[in-house]
Design a protein around this motif. Structure first.
Motif, PDB file in Angstrom:
ATOM      1  N   LYS A   5       0.679  -1.119  -0.001  1.00 24.23           N
ATOM      2  CA  LYS A   5       0.099  -0.019  -0.059  1.00 24.23           C
ATOM      3  C   LYS A   5       0.740   1.315   0.106  1.00 24.23           C
ATOM      4  N   LEU A   6       2.075   1.178   0.736  1.00 23.23           N
ATOM      5  CA  LEU A   6       2.721   2.399   0.404  1.00 23.23           C
ATOM      6  C   LEU A   6       3.165   3.214  -0.724  1.00 23.23           C
ATOM      7  N   PRO A   7       3.504   2.251  -1.745  1.00 21.35           N
ATOM      8  CA  PRO A   7       3.779   2.850  -3.124  1.00 21.35           C
ATOM      9  C   PRO A   7       2.287   3.483  -3.607  1.00 21.35           C
ATOM     10  N   ILE A   8       1.192   2.825  -3.390  1.00 26.33           N
ATOM     11  CA  ILE A   8       0.000   3.404  -3.788  1.00 26.33           C
ATOM     12  C   ILE A   8      -0.298   4.778  -3.009  1.00 26.33           C
ATOM     13  N   PHE A   9      -0.133   4.976  -1.813  1.00 24.70           N
ATOM     14  CA  PHE A   9      -0.327   6.094  -1.056  1.00 24.70           C
ATOM     15  C   PHE A   9       0.787   7.221  -1.547  1.00 24.70           C
ATOM     16  N   LYS A  10       2.164   6.974  -1.876  1.00 20.03           N
ATOM     17  CA  LYS A  10       3.037   7.680  -2.307  1.00 20.03           C
ATOM     18  C   LYS A  10       2.570   8.180  -3.794  1.00 20.03           C
ATOM     19  N   GLU A  11       1.801   7.527  -4.423  1.00 18.47           N
ATOM     20  CA  GLU A  11       1.745   8.112  -5.813  1.00 18.47           C
ATOM     21  C   GLU A  11       0.187   8.766  -5.785  1.00 18.47           C
ATOM     22  N   ILE A  12      -0.728   8.299  -4.916  1.00 19.64           N
ATOM     23  CA  ILE A  12      -2.070   9.120  -5.066  1.00 19.64           C
ATOM     24  C   ILE A  12      -1.896  10.314  -4.140  1.00 19.64           C
ATOM     25  N   VAL A  13      -1.645  10.165  -2.935  1.00 21.71           N
ATOM     26  CA  VAL A  13      -1.649  11.410  -2.039  1.00 21.71           C
ATOM     27  C   VAL A  13      -0.943  12.762  -2.562  1.00 21.71           C
ATOM     28  N   PRO A  14       0.290  12.498  -3.081  1.00 20.92           N
ATOM     29  CA  PRO A  14       0.800  13.954  -3.682  1.00 20.92           C
ATOM     30  C   PRO A  14      -0.056  14.408  -4.909  1.00 20.92           C
ATOM     31  N   LEU A  15      -0.745  13.499  -5.424  1.00 20.54           N
ATOM     32  CA  LEU A  15      -1.663  13.984  -6.727  1.00 20.54           C
ATOM     33  C   LEU A  15      -2.957  14.655  -6.202  1.00 20.54           C
ATOM     34  N   ALA A  16      -3.389  14.011  -5.082  1.00 18.69           N
ATOM     35  CA  ALA A  16      -4.626  14.616  -4.461  1.00 18.69           C
ATOM     36  C   ALA A  16      -4.089  16.299  -3.837  1.00 18.69           C
ATOM     37  N   VAL A  17      -2.999  16.271  -3.286  1.00 18.52           N
ATOM     38  CA  VAL A  17      -2.475  17.683  -2.634  1.00 18.52           C
ATOM     39  C   VAL A  17      -2.296  18.602  -4.057  1.00 18.52           C
ATOM     40  N   LYS A  53      -4.033  13.323   7.597  1.00 20.81           N
ATOM     41  CA  LYS A  53      -4.313  12.702   9.167  1.00 20.81           C
ATOM     42  C   LYS A  53      -4.557  11.183   8.910  1.00 20.81           C
ATOM     43  N   LEU A  54      -5.484  10.929   8.076  1.00 20.42           N
ATOM     44  CA  LEU A  54      -5.979   9.523   7.635  1.00 20.42           C
ATOM     45  C   LEU A  54      -4.866   8.743   7.286  1.00 20.42           C
ATOM     46  N   VAL A  55      -4.029   9.043   6.386  1.00 22.72           N
ATOM     47  CA  VAL A  55      -2.869   8.207   5.900  1.00 22.72           C
ATOM     48  C   VAL A  55      -1.984   8.118   6.970  1.00 22.72           C
ATOM     49  N   ARG A  56      -1.522   9.249   7.479  1.00 21.25           N
ATOM     50  CA  ARG A  56      -0.482   9.285   8.653  1.00 21.25           C
ATOM     51  C   ARG A  56      -0.798   8.196   9.744  1.00 21.25           C
ATOM     52  N   TYR A 111      -5.350  11.688 -10.985  1.00 17.95           N
ATOM     53  CA  TYR A 111      -5.578  11.363  -9.695  1.00 17.95           C
ATOM     54  C   TYR A 111      -6.934  10.508  -9.670  1.00 17.95           C
ATOM     55  N   ARG A 112      -8.014  10.989 -10.383  1.00 20.12           N
ATOM     56  CA  ARG A 112      -9.251  10.166 -10.486  1.00 20.12           C
ATOM     57  C   ARG A 112      -9.026   8.717 -10.875  1.00 20.12           C
ATOM     58  N   ASN A 113      -8.257   8.548 -12.034  1.00 22.30           N
ATOM     59  CA  ASN A 113      -7.853   7.031 -12.408  1.00 22.30           C
ATOM     60  C   ASN A 113      -7.145   6.275 -11.438  1.00 22.30           C
ATOM     61  N   LEU A 114      -6.353   6.934 -10.802  1.00 21.92           N
ATOM     62  CA  LEU A 114      -5.498   6.352  -9.700  1.00 21.92           C
ATOM     63  C   LEU A 114      -6.426   5.609  -8.671  1.00 21.92           C
ATOM     64  N   TYR A 115      -7.249   6.597  -8.072  1.00 20.69           N
ATOM     65  CA  TYR A 115      -7.841   6.077  -6.790  1.00 20.69           C
ATOM     66  C   TYR A 115      -9.086   5.401  -7.023  1.00 20.69           C
TER      67      TYR A 115
END
Length: 202
Positions: free
Chosen positions: A81-93, A195-198, A132-136
């Motif tokens: 899951k870590l790579p997924i978060f590393k990919e999606i979270v920056p895009l969301a931001v 917060k949720l991801v942390r 971002y939409r495609n990824l999540y």
């Protein structure tokens, strides 16, 4: 046992001098039977104790194996899951920060009718949003439900913001009173997501 000793006492009194020999033999027999019985009981308890220790050791080993498997499962899930978060979270931001940037441009345009919003700003945010939409959506099955809902809310709030911008795109004056709450929602979404991801990754 008391009756036995009482009986032995009577025998000793009745036989007189031979009593000493009888007492000695009685003492010997009593000690012999006591030792024999104690050894037998001790051996039985020792055997039961060893069996119990063996069962306990087997249970502890089973628990250790289960704990190791559980830890390994969590570790693999985290690594996946870590790579997924590393990919999606920056895009969301980036989508949220880009929206805030568009909001600033709109504020400027409200004050200066000659100001035109650079096309590349909106295009860049739109590209980030699509990616971002495609990824999540792609990773929906691998993301905890609460985090996925937050990703989805960011997407919905961005669409609401974009629709408001498009409605007023050909007008000189943008309705910032209507846009600001939508931008505020996006800011809150960003804080909630981080917060949720942390919390999840701790």
């Amino acid at each position: 046992m008391n009756e036995l000793f009482e009986w032995i006492g009577k025998v000793v009194l009745s036989v007189g001098g031979a009593g000493v020999i009888i007492i000695s033999i009685s003492t010997f027999l009593a000690k012999f039977w006591t030792d024999y019985y104690m050894k037998k009981v001790t051996a039985r308890y020792d055997k039961e104790m060893e069996e119990y220790k063996a069962q306990l050791t087997a249970e502890l080993n089973k628990i250790k194996v289960m704990n190791d498997l559980s830890y390994e499962k969590k570790r693999l899930a985290f690594e996946m899951k870590l790579p997924i978060f590393k990919e999606i979270v920056p895009l969301a931001v980036k989508v949220i920060e880009g929206s805030l940037g568009i909001g600033i441009c709109l504020e400027v345009k409200n004050k200066d009718s000659d100001y035109s919003i650079p096309d590349d700003v909106c295009d860049r945010v739109e590209r980030d949003w699509n990616e971002y939409r495609n990824l999540y959506i792609t990773y929906a099955g691998f993301i905890p439900a609460e985090i996925y809902e937050c990703f989805s809310k960011i997407g919905n709030d961005y669409v609401v913001f974009s629709v408001e911008v498009m409605k007023n795109r050909d007008k000189h004056t943008y309705y910032t009173d209507e846009l600001n709450p939508k931008l505020k929602n996006l800011k809150l979404d960003k804080e909630m997501l981080l917060k949720l991801v942390r919390d999840y990754l701790e």
